[in-house]
Design an enzyme around this catalytic site. Structure first.
Site, PDB file in Angstrom:
ATOM      1  N   TYR A 137      -1.192  -6.234   2.515  1.00 10.11           N
ATOM      2  CA  TYR A 137      -1.192  -4.829   2.101  1.00 10.11           C
ATOM      3  C   TYR A 137      -2.306  -4.656   1.060  1.00 10.11           C
ATOM      4  O   TYR A 137      -2.171  -5.090  -0.076  1.00 10.11           O
ATOM      5  CB  TYR A 137       0.185  -4.489   1.529  1.00 10.11           C
ATOM      6  N   LYS A 167      -2.509  -3.687   6.159  1.00  8.35           N
ATOM      7  CA  LYS A 167      -2.239  -2.286   5.836  1.00  8.35           C
ATOM      8  C   LYS A 167      -3.325  -1.874   4.858  1.00  8.35           C
ATOM      9  O   LYS A 167      -3.337  -2.325   3.701  1.00  8.35           O
ATOM     10  CB  LYS A 167      -0.861  -2.131   5.201  1.00  8.35           C
ATOM     11  N   THR A 169      -5.047   0.477   2.535  1.00  6.05           N
ATOM     12  CA  THR A 169      -4.904   1.681   1.723  1.00  6.05           C
ATOM     13  C   THR A 169      -6.041   1.751   0.724  1.00  6.05           C
ATOM     14  O   THR A 169      -5.915   1.440  -0.463  1.00  6.05           O
ATOM     15  CB  THR A 169      -3.525   1.690   1.027  1.00  6.05           C
ATOM     16  N   GLY A 192      -3.993   3.386   6.150  1.00  2.00           N
ATOM     17  CA  GLY A 192      -3.003   3.550   5.099  1.00  2.00           C
ATOM     18  C   GLY A 192      -3.229   4.707   4.150  1.00  2.00           C
ATOM     19  O   GLY A 192      -2.764   4.655   3.013  1.00  2.00           O
ATOM     20  N   GLU A 195      -4.310  11.132   4.180  1.00  2.00           N
ATOM     21  CA  GLU A 195      -5.274  12.221   4.066  1.00  2.00           C
ATOM     22  C   GLU A 195      -6.454  12.076   5.023  1.00  2.00           C
ATOM     23  O   GLU A 195      -7.228  13.015   5.192  1.00  2.00           O
ATOM     24  CB  GLU A 195      -5.765  12.378   2.616  1.00  2.00           C
TER      25      GLU A 195
END
Lengths: 304, 304, 304, 304
Positions: A137, A167, A169, A192, A195
């Site tokens: 992550y 993941k 982000t 991730g 927006e």
């Protein structure tokens, strides 16, 4: 390895007014997410205040989510922590209860400075649940691990057999795409950031993990559906709407604080946040509600 | 409240080759520190890899240090963690076993952004051990909590009765001194960087917490003694020597990795570091030993 | 090479209300600084808004300061800029007019990332004025050049014959001292933070460059005098006072804005700051004046 | 105001081996860019080493580009500098010679901290060329001006009549899109990262400014063409190719150093970079050439 298609939700952790973990809402929570198009959950992560839970609470939550998950609904357990031995324990537990997969972010302390440190960290956790896919992550704004992800893939390739993907982000769609292209898509790159789902789809993205999907999942999954049927205008409108929702939560300390409170506004109170988060006041809640009404949120949000 | 005079040591956590915590060396460790001029220990902090220990390991270590502490030797237990409930549990335990005090750094996750968040965090922990002095451990380079400490003092003054002061591990002697001057020295400001003890003494510093005191405590306490008897030349020479030692550990990933290995070199093997730290290789150890010999370290280091 | 003893002042650039450079006050300015114990000036630096001046203005100011300097009063011309050819031109001019020395900070654009880049930059400028001592001005908080200064010394030693030393405007007294100790004091390390002169003196500091010396030079030079005669109490009191003054300017956008306005309050109006600095309002000026009165500043400040 | 459609190129500044500016290649340069699909140039910016040029050099370059520009080929002059008066001079000159527009990034020194500072800076420059569209050049990784661009638009709206838009060179497609949506597209948002043109097109982007367009303009403009005719596969392939080219220059100190040397490899030597950039060695050039050959670059690059 199977790649994830569609969106996985990162749920909030339900709490009582006194801050205790409250597993009671989890069955209804899981059903609602599935009904609104989500394909699974990534539990005990940043949205779930995972680092702020005791190991016992994390274990309890994993068990409750497993019990509540509808058929085919993936439960991925975030097991990252500052203490690798605790993470190993959580990973083993996730495997025991039959979770679909596990994930871990870099420890925020000590701050990771080298790919080798991160690879060793991932390796130890992944090895504790060798049958499950392991997702790293990547959320450097939260933990300071600003390392190149293409280098991580090279470091784990051939070393961590159950490394499934990332993941991702972070804002760099360039780096994200380079990871996607690594060995013709060997790894599962989960978008991730809610927006920018639509921009990411142009690169070939098929799956992601969302935080605002908790309350805006219909619109966010709708972006992917519209894109797949070639309806760019609808996809763009829904992505713009998703950004408008995110604009609102940015005014209220982000998704962990503001987003969790939105759950109450849509009729599913999940309780407070833990210190050091500052819970929203009633005035803030009322102001946020007005902002959400102004963009027509309550007509489009997730339904029970 | 009593202010600390002299230097407190932040001990390493003894481990077996397999990484398990090993309490066996603690009595000899405590005796050695006392013999070399240290006034107590600040356990389970950054030097002790506290964040990388399970709560049970932290509890075990606290108990062992309490048992081993000579009369008058202060045991301060670092109880900071990402999970406030875990910190509260550790604080209560520290009080139960009669620790002299407790301390906590800001949680590295979620990253503290506001004084109010930090004050609420400290307040909850301090309230769990209301009879003990509570020290905030300021080490922003490690946890990202770059907040003004004068503002923290204002925020806790009148709100946290047992807030004792700050272990200040940051470069700004200006801010450190402003904290010292707050309400004519209301709070106990512990100097927290072994490389600048002498400069800090000019401002009126009387106590500190060291990490290189584990192996270089005689020289570091000697700086204070020389200063107090007006012997600036000796104080300066010892401070320069202390910097020379720190120069060496900076070549070997700092005190947690390099410093812990120095313990082995002075005859007191404390075992490996935990992942994600990268343990030193034998070649690195040999190279470090040569660097230490070149500055005459082994004649001046702590003795058993 | 001669080392600087005592404090050099970094003057503000006098401007008219319309923002034009105004050389008229410079003779009185130089006389005042000398009268209050300063040993020279470091012109066109950060306090002097040097980067915000045209090359022609910088040349004019250098000439006017040279004309105004009393005998033995050192004029060091800061010639750093983003454009190396401009810096070379300014360095040659400084040599032509007989300046005592030159200095340059790292260019803020492109951001310096490597010691080699910085060494090449310094080398080119220093070579343009080979008879003058060249000082590197280390102020990474302003230009992002967070590089190890001990490495810079190694890189320039034997390569830049007229490299004299470093104006060190950063918090690490440890690194500062390591630079001092390099080859037994080969280079002239000028302390560059008025808030920590006293701590620095313990390490052997003999010279520095100040920004608040413009209005608080008597007290700041008094710290050194008191220290040299063994009067620690007086030195400490004066250093604490100097910090109190700095506390005030920190409330008014720092020395460049707040400090320049203090000059007006002590009867020597130097005019406004240039955009993008935000000039103080009348209300802010009045508030600042009250804060300064509260600490007795106007009795102790520089006199004409 | 007219919005820019298609891609504008940010040219390198041609230099002789001794580092002098060399205007001779500019006519051929302009013709080549137009031939390969570029709509204009944004000169004296970061790719052009604008900050490292003297004002006289910047003026000379502006004149030469104006003379060389084919009909309809836009010349936008970057006039940003640390010295606002110099920027004003350059803006007036751009207007005098009939440039299509002007642009300015935030000054890297003093580091911009507030929107108000940035707005005042832009206002002063824009007012010096009131008939020309003014573009703010947002590139915070280079100058540290990490400010919210939606706030800048609010601050300049109604205050700077000729504020045309933003050259947005930052990763956040979310913020970029929010700027696009401001008042239904009031401002011209130019995409500024060649690695993510395709993702950005989903949001409605129609124009951009590129740095790798100097040598890879056919492919980059091809992304937009393919997208507009609905050929996603071709667009994606070309974007992936563009990323592959960018992967190479990232191995050679980025576009300013590596990209400028690519011009030599495609038969259009533009000379060295200025210090503090480190020019590529012959070995590096040969290695880069091999990397470019491996991706088939020389078949697809810009042609003369």
């Amino acid at each position: 390895m199977e790649k994830i298609k569609g969106l996985i939700d990162a749920p909030f952790t339900p709490m009582l007014a006194n801050g205790d973990v409250n597993p009671a809402p989890i069955p209804a929570y899981a059903a609602m997410l599935a009904k609104n198009g989500l394909k699974g959950v990534f539990i005990n992560g940043s949205s779930g205040e995972g680092y702020m839970l005791t190991p016992e609470e994390r274990i309890l939550l994993a068990e409750k989510w497993m019990e509540a998950a509808p058929a085919g609904f993936k439960v991925i357990v975030h097991v990252g922590s500052c203490c690798l031995r605790e993470s190993v324990r959580l990973a083993k537990h996730a495997a025991q209860i039959g979770a679909w997969g596990i994930g871990a972010m870099a420890p925020p302390f000590p701050k990771i400075g080298r790919i080798e440190e991160l690879a060793a960290y991932c390796e130890t956790i992944a090895a504790a649940a060798p049958e499950l896919p392991f997702y790293y992550y990547h959320i450097p704004a939260f933990n300071g691990a600003f390392l190149p992800m293409t280098e991580l893939l090279k470091a784990v390739d051939g070393r961590i057999p159950n490394f499934a993907g990332i993941k991702y982000t972070f804002e760099s769609l360039y780096e994200y795409n380079q990871c996607r292209l690594y060995k013709n898509g060997k790894y599962d790159m989960l978008h991730g950031q809610d927006e920018t789902i639509l921009p990411s789809l142009t690169q070939g993205t098929e799956g992601g993990i969302g935080g605002t999907t908790n309350y805006n999942g219909r619109e966010l999954t709708g972006i992917i559906e519209a894109w797949q049927r070639g309806d760019l205008e609808t996809a763009r409108e829904k992505q713009n709407f998703a950004q408008a929702v995110i604009n609102v939560i940015c005014n209220y300390r982000g998704n962990i604080v503001g987003g969790k409170r939105i759950m109450k506004l849509i009729g599913f109170d999940l309780g407070p946040n833990r210190i050091p988060f500052r819970n929203m006041t009633d005035d803030e809640e009322a102001a946020m509600k007005r902002e959400l009404e102004a963009i027509g949120f309550f007509e489009r949000c997730n339904k029970f």
